[in-house]
Design an enzyme around this catalytic site. Structure first.
Site, mmCIF file in Angstrom:
data_model
loop_
_atom_site.group_PDB
_atom_site.id
_atom_site.type_symbol
_atom_site.label_atom_id
_atom_site.label_comp_id
_atom_site.label_asym_id
_atom_site.label_seq_id
_atom_site.Cartn_x
_atom_site.Cartn_y
_atom_site.Cartn_z
ATOM 1 N N LYS A 1 -1.655 22.493 4.029
ATOM 2 C CA LYS A 1 -2.704 23.172 4.780
ATOM 3 C C LYS A 1 -3.965 23.294 3.930
ATOM 4 O O LYS A 1 -3.905 23.424 2.719
ATOM 5 C CB LYS A 1 -2.238 24.571 5.184
ATOM 6 C CG LYS A 1 -1.165 24.594 6.242
ATOM 7 C CD LYS A 1 -0.809 26.029 6.612
ATOM 8 C CE LYS A 1 0.282 26.046 7.676
ATOM 9 N NZ LYS A 1 0.666 27.434 8.037
ATOM 10 N N SER B 1 -28.084 -24.931 4.843
ATOM 11 C CA SER B 1 -29.004 -26.047 4.600
ATOM 12 C C SER B 1 -28.483 -26.938 3.482
ATOM 13 O O SER B 1 -27.677 -26.507 2.651
ATOM 14 C CB SER B 1 -30.388 -25.513 4.221
ATOM 15 O OG SER B 1 -30.344 -24.921 2.927
ATOM 16 N N GLY C 1 -8.268 21.959 3.647
ATOM 17 C CA GLY C 1 -8.948 20.736 3.250
ATOM 18 C C GLY C 1 -9.193 19.791 4.423
ATOM 19 O O GLY C 1 -8.698 19.974 5.537
ATOM 20 N N GLU D 1 -27.511 -10.941 3.630
ATOM 21 C CA GLU D 1 -27.165 -12.284 4.102
ATOM 22 C C GLU D 1 -25.695 -12.599 3.832
ATOM 23 O O GLU D 1 -25.017 -13.235 4.639
ATOM 24 C CB GLU D 1 -28.063 -13.337 3.447
ATOM 25 C CG GLU D 1 -27.858 -14.723 4.023
ATOM 26 C CD GLU D 1 -28.857 -15.741 3.504
ATOM 27 O OE1 GLU D 1 -28.678 -16.939 3.815
ATOM 28 O OE2 GLU D 1 -29.804 -15.359 2.795
ATOM 29 N N GLN E 1 -1.866 4.244 9.262
ATOM 30 C CA GLN E 1 -0.503 3.789 9.523
ATOM 31 C C GLN E 1 0.240 4.737 10.464
ATOM 32 O O GLN E 1 0.969 4.303 11.359
ATOM 33 C CB GLN E 1 0.260 3.634 8.204
ATOM 34 C CG GLN E 1 -0.275 2.497 7.334
ATOM 35 C CD GLN E 1 0.618 2.203 6.148
ATOM 36 O OE1 GLN E 1 1.834 2.326 6.228
ATOM 37 N NE2 GLN E 1 0.025 1.797 5.035
ATOM 38 N N HIS F 1 2.069 0.437 -2.073
ATOM 39 C CA HIS F 1 1.541 -0.016 -3.367
ATOM 40 C C HIS F 1 2.698 0.088 -4.356
ATOM 41 O O HIS F 1 3.432 1.086 -4.355
ATOM 42 C CB HIS F 1 0.391 0.902 -3.776
ATOM 43 C CG HIS F 1 -0.438 0.415 -4.931
ATOM 44 N ND1 HIS F 1 -0.543 -0.913 -5.280
ATOM 45 C CD2 HIS F 1 -1.213 1.101 -5.807
ATOM 46 C CE1 HIS F 1 -1.354 -1.028 -6.320
ATOM 47 N NE2 HIS F 1 -1.766 0.173 -6.667
ATOM 48 N N GLN G 1 -4.828 5.368 4.227
ATOM 49 C CA GLN G 1 -3.639 4.618 4.623
ATOM 50 C C GLN G 1 -2.709 5.481 5.465
ATOM 51 O O GLN G 1 -2.180 5.044 6.488
ATOM 52 C CB GLN G 1 -2.901 4.066 3.402
ATOM 53 C CG GLN G 1 -3.528 2.833 2.783
ATOM 54 C CD GLN G 1 -3.537 1.625 3.706
ATOM 55 O OE1 GLN G 1 -2.774 1.531 4.655
ATOM 56 N NE2 GLN G 1 -4.409 0.672 3.408
ATOM 57 N N SER H 1 -1.941 9.463 -3.192
ATOM 58 C CA SER H 1 -2.582 8.659 -4.236
ATOM 59 C C SER H 1 -1.581 8.393 -5.352
ATOM 60 O O SER H 1 -0.554 9.079 -5.466
ATOM 61 C CB SER H 1 -3.798 9.400 -4.795
ATOM 62 O OG SER H 1 -3.377 10.538 -5.538
#
Length: 350
Positions: free
Chosen positions: A62, A270, A64, A248, A45, A124, A41, A99
């Site tokens: 810093k 169908s 990672g 499908e 954003q 959130h 996010q 998070s």
């Protein structure tokens, strides 16, 4: 704004056209938006806002992969890229996009930088609604707003680049400046929303957690797996079981639903498929509805929040997550999926 009437319920929907680029830039011209966290996010954003002419800085530690992505995307250390605390101090709008567990852990370091008149933005409602577990209680003199895109940050970015927009929820939890709603909607359009639907922090988080655990991710995978296993147990090949269960659905039928609804999808199948679907959907509804009621109660009471924070707060969370995701990827159904997807013409340049 557009009014939506469904039965006896009327809703107001804010459209992107209500906030054209010039209006968005005018509302946000004096703002510096500090995006804390460069997960899916945060990345989507922040890039969209930057492309929309908003002054954006990113707060990311810093080291990672996330920090490497910041550099790859053109954020410059000391200019537009800072440690989260420094970014929060510099921002007039602080987008708290860590998070849920990360928001809990960082709150004591971020809160002192939320000075009077700033806006605290969420995607959130988790941390605020379950503040008894997270400790996230915003100061009374800041705006507290929410824009929650109805999709992954990857989708937020992809639709923006394609010139489209994602549906988002928005909410004003606290209006300290008298400008909270205006800020919220301008930011909602700037991050790539096409339509914005009003809600509350509590309704957003309860519906979101229910949806993720339900038909958006948890329930749909459970249903797919159950059908796949039944077909395999009765002698159908992996490719046949996968095609009839997942391929499908995702490649043919779900796009039809997204285009014009369930009745449109039925109308383009169908007569045998139509009859079977209409005869059987109530059985699946009746079987699953008690599970959804149980799920909703678990979300509403905060039990899901407790489990999430407990699991995500463990030191070995990432390692355990990787093991669980690898188990999914290595399962026969998704091994079949990898083989079937590889045969698609677009994967082979045909």
């Amino acid at each position: 704004m557009k009014e939506i009437v469904i039965g006896d319920t009327r809703e107001q929907c804010v459209e992107r056209s209500d906030y054209p680029p010039d209006k968005v830039r005018q509302i946000l011209k004096a703002e510096t938006v500090a995006v804390l966290g460069y997960g899916v996010q945060g990345r989507g954003q922040s890039l969209n806002m930057r492309d929309n002419g908003v002054r954006v800085i990113v707060g990311q530690r810093k080291g990672g992969k996330a920090y490497d992505l910041c550099l790859e995307d053109g954020w410059k250390p000391g200019e537009t890229l800072f440690d989260p605390e420094e970014a929060a101090a510099k921002g007039s709008v602080v987008q708290y996009l860590l998070s849920d567990a990360g928001q809990k852990d960082m709150w004591a370091k971020i809160k002192p930088h939320l000075t009077a008149g700033k806006a605290l933005y969420f995607s959130h409602g988790f941390s605020v609604v379950f503040s008894d577990q997270t400790g996230v209680v915003p100061p009374k003199d800041v705006d507290v707003i929410l824009v929650a895109p109805k999709g992954s940050g990857t989708t937020v970015r992809r639709l923006f680049v394609e010139g489209r927009g994602i549906n988002s929820s928005f909410a004003v939890h606290q209006d300290a400046t008298g400008r909270a709603r205006e800020r919220c909607l301008a930011l909602g359009v700037a991050i790539g929303s096409g339509y914005l639907f009003e809600t509350t922090f509590r309704k957003e988080v309860v519906s979101d957690l229910t949806g993720e655990r339900g038909v958006l991710m948890g329930a749909i995978y459970g249903l797919w797996l159950a059908q796949y296993e039944v077909l395999r147990a009765h002698g159908h090949s992996p490719s046949e079981a996968f095609n009839e269960t997942v391929e499908e659905a995702t490649q043919s039928l779900y796009p039809l639903i997204g285009e014009r609804g369930m009745d449109w999808m039925y109308a383009n199948c169908s007569t045998t498929a139509q009859r079977g679907a209409l005869d059987w959907f109530t059985a699946f509804r009746d079987a699953s509805k008690p599970v959804f009621e149980k799920l909703y109660r678990s979300v509403e009471t905060g039990e899901e929040a407790r489990r999430t924070l407990e699991a995500n707060g463990r030191p070995d969370y990432r390692q355990q997550l990787e093991k669980e995701l690898k188990a999914v990827a290595d399962s026969e159904m998704w091994q079949a999926g990898a083989q079937v997807r590889a045969l698609r013409p677009e994967r082979q340049g045909r």
